[in-house]
Design a protein around this motif. Structure first.
Motif, PDB file in Angstrom:
ATOM      1  N   LYS A  40       4.359  -0.248  19.636  1.00 24.88           N
ATOM      2  CA  LYS A  40       3.512  -0.030  18.471  1.00 24.88           C
ATOM      3  C   LYS A  40       3.729   1.349  17.879  1.00 24.88           C
ATOM      4  O   LYS A  40       3.629   2.366  18.578  1.00 24.88           O
ATOM      5  CB  LYS A  40       2.056  -0.195  18.872  1.00 24.88           C
ATOM      6  CG  LYS A  40       1.092   0.293  17.835  1.00 24.88           C
ATOM      7  CD  LYS A  40       0.053  -0.722  17.489  1.00 24.88           C
ATOM      8  CE  LYS A  40      -0.810  -0.226  16.337  1.00 24.88           C
ATOM      9  NZ  LYS A  40      -1.904  -1.136  16.057  1.00 24.88           N
ATOM     10  N   CYS A  41       4.009   1.385  16.585  1.00 24.69           N
ATOM     11  CA  CYS A  41       4.282   2.666  15.924  1.00 24.69           C
ATOM     12  C   CYS A  41       2.995   3.368  15.500  1.00 24.69           C
ATOM     13  O   CYS A  41       2.152   2.778  14.839  1.00 24.69           O
ATOM     14  CB  CYS A  41       5.187   2.463  14.719  1.00 24.69           C
ATOM     15  SG  CYS A  41       5.538   4.019  13.852  1.00 24.69           S
ATOM     16  N   ARG A  42       2.884   4.628  15.853  1.00 25.94           N
ATOM     17  CA  ARG A  42       1.690   5.407  15.541  1.00 25.94           C
ATOM     18  C   ARG A  42       1.551   5.647  14.050  1.00 25.94           C
ATOM     19  O   ARG A  42       0.439   5.857  13.563  1.00 25.94           O
ATOM     20  CB  ARG A  42       1.745   6.757  16.262  1.00 25.94           C
ATOM     21  CG  ARG A  42       2.817   7.657  15.716  1.00 25.94           C
ATOM     22  CD  ARG A  42       2.828   9.072  16.324  1.00 25.94           C
ATOM     23  NE  ARG A  42       1.726   9.371  17.203  1.00 25.94           N
ATOM     24  CZ  ARG A  42       1.857   9.884  18.434  1.00 25.94           C
ATOM     25  NH1 ARG A  42       3.081  10.113  18.905  1.00 25.94           N
ATOM     26  NH2 ARG A  42       0.825  10.158  19.155  1.00 25.94           N
ATOM     27  N   ASP A  43       2.644   5.648  13.323  1.00 23.77           N
ATOM     28  CA  ASP A  43       2.578   5.974  11.901  1.00 23.77           C
ATOM     29  C   ASP A  43       2.387   4.746  11.022  1.00 23.77           C
ATOM     30  O   ASP A  43       1.429   4.662  10.277  1.00 23.77           O
ATOM     31  CB  ASP A  43       3.849   6.709  11.473  1.00 23.77           C
ATOM     32  CG  ASP A  43       3.913   8.118  12.053  1.00 23.77           C
ATOM     33  OD1 ASP A  43       2.887   8.566  12.598  1.00 23.77           O
ATOM     34  OD2 ASP A  43       4.980   8.755  11.974  1.00 23.77           O
ATOM     35  N   CYS A  44       3.306   3.782  11.118  1.00 26.84           N
ATOM     36  CA  CYS A  44       3.217   2.627  10.226  1.00 26.84           C
ATOM     37  C   CYS A  44       2.384   1.507  10.829  1.00 26.84           C
ATOM     38  O   CYS A  44       2.025   0.556  10.132  1.00 26.84           O
ATOM     39  CB  CYS A  44       4.607   2.117   9.858  1.00 26.84           C
ATOM     40  SG  CYS A  44       5.527   1.411  11.249  1.00 26.84           S
TER      41      CYS A  44
END
Lengths: 147, 147
Positions: B97-101
């Motif tokens: 899981k990407c923290r930004d997108c």
DNA sequence: TTATATGCAAACCCTTTGCAATTCC
DNA sequence: GGAATTGCAAAGGGTTTGCATATAA
């Protein structure tokens, strides 16, 4: 639990340099996180309220979010309940959570090095090993299974 | 998303052999999870309700818990929201899981083999790699950071 | 002075629970 | 028939939000 850590000295600068104000609430929240070592927003709010009666829970949430943005604190999801917050510059570790007894143990992030490297190379994905707990079954509960 | 999987044929036996009853609701929930591939309790409830109007959300929750106990389904925590459920015998994978997108990608659990082995040996801890997502920053968002 | 931060209360999402009515075996 | 299961509605934890008030700069 309860292991306390020093709050870094540059926090005032980090706030100011981004145009944020220095408030007693922010200082108290930061100190409470340091003193607790680990804490849920609820626990942090209680700790803060011992020092200053009427700091609201919303302020604790808003403050934690702000302090996380400027990298003074971070949080980890241990499971179903509230996340736990700690100082960003505190000794990083990974949480192992047992599916049976619910216990949480801590382990050196270095254990994840090969996996972190592999994901970086294969996917260009930079892992933050501490954000989610690692789930499984601890030694005691495995033994108790009798297998 | 939406990738569908077959529901195994022994599910009726698994329920009966433990004294649980076979109900239309249980069948519908199990089929919905299979059809969705991944789904939150809310999404599963919606899918079920398309086939049978008044299946309550509580029943979906209770059924998912039951089906998990008898190892027909499992769930993963992707972050702040509701967990996502899938069939237990579906192809296992780990979520990045990407923290930004906020995007989620899937990766082969084999990437974690060295770490899993190390935790087994050092701590006697048996890891379930799929239960929590792995958090970090994806390639695109890292690039967007500008180096 | 004035934009930022706070407190309060209400709203929100997700999940669980008590209980009476239903249904599977 | 009787225990297991369900639906409903209410309660529960955790978190966010709108808005008027207070305050740091």
């Amino acid at each position: 639990m309860g292991r306390s850590a020093e709050v870094g000295t540059d926090w005032q600068g980090r706030l100011r340099s981004r145009g944020y104000r220095l408030t007693p609430q922010r200082q108290l929240v930061l100190e409470a996180v340091g003193a607790l070592g680990h804490g849920t927003p609820e626990e942090i709010a209680s700790a803060v309220q011992e020092r200053s009666a009427a700091v609201s829970v919303s302020t604790v949430y808003r403050t934690l979010e702000l302090l996380e943005q400027i990298e003074l604190v971070r949080h980890t999801h241990l499971g179903h309940g509230a996340p736990t917050w700690s100082l960003a510059d505190d000794h990083e570790h990974v949480h192992l959570k047992c599916r049976d007894c619910g216990g949480v143990e801590e382990v050196d992030p270095a254990v994840f090095a090969p996996t972190v490297r592999a994901l970086q190379e294969a996917r260009g994905f930079t892992v933050d090993v501490g954000h989610f707990a690692v789930f499984g079954r601890c030694r005691e509960c495995t033994a108790a299974l009798g297998g």
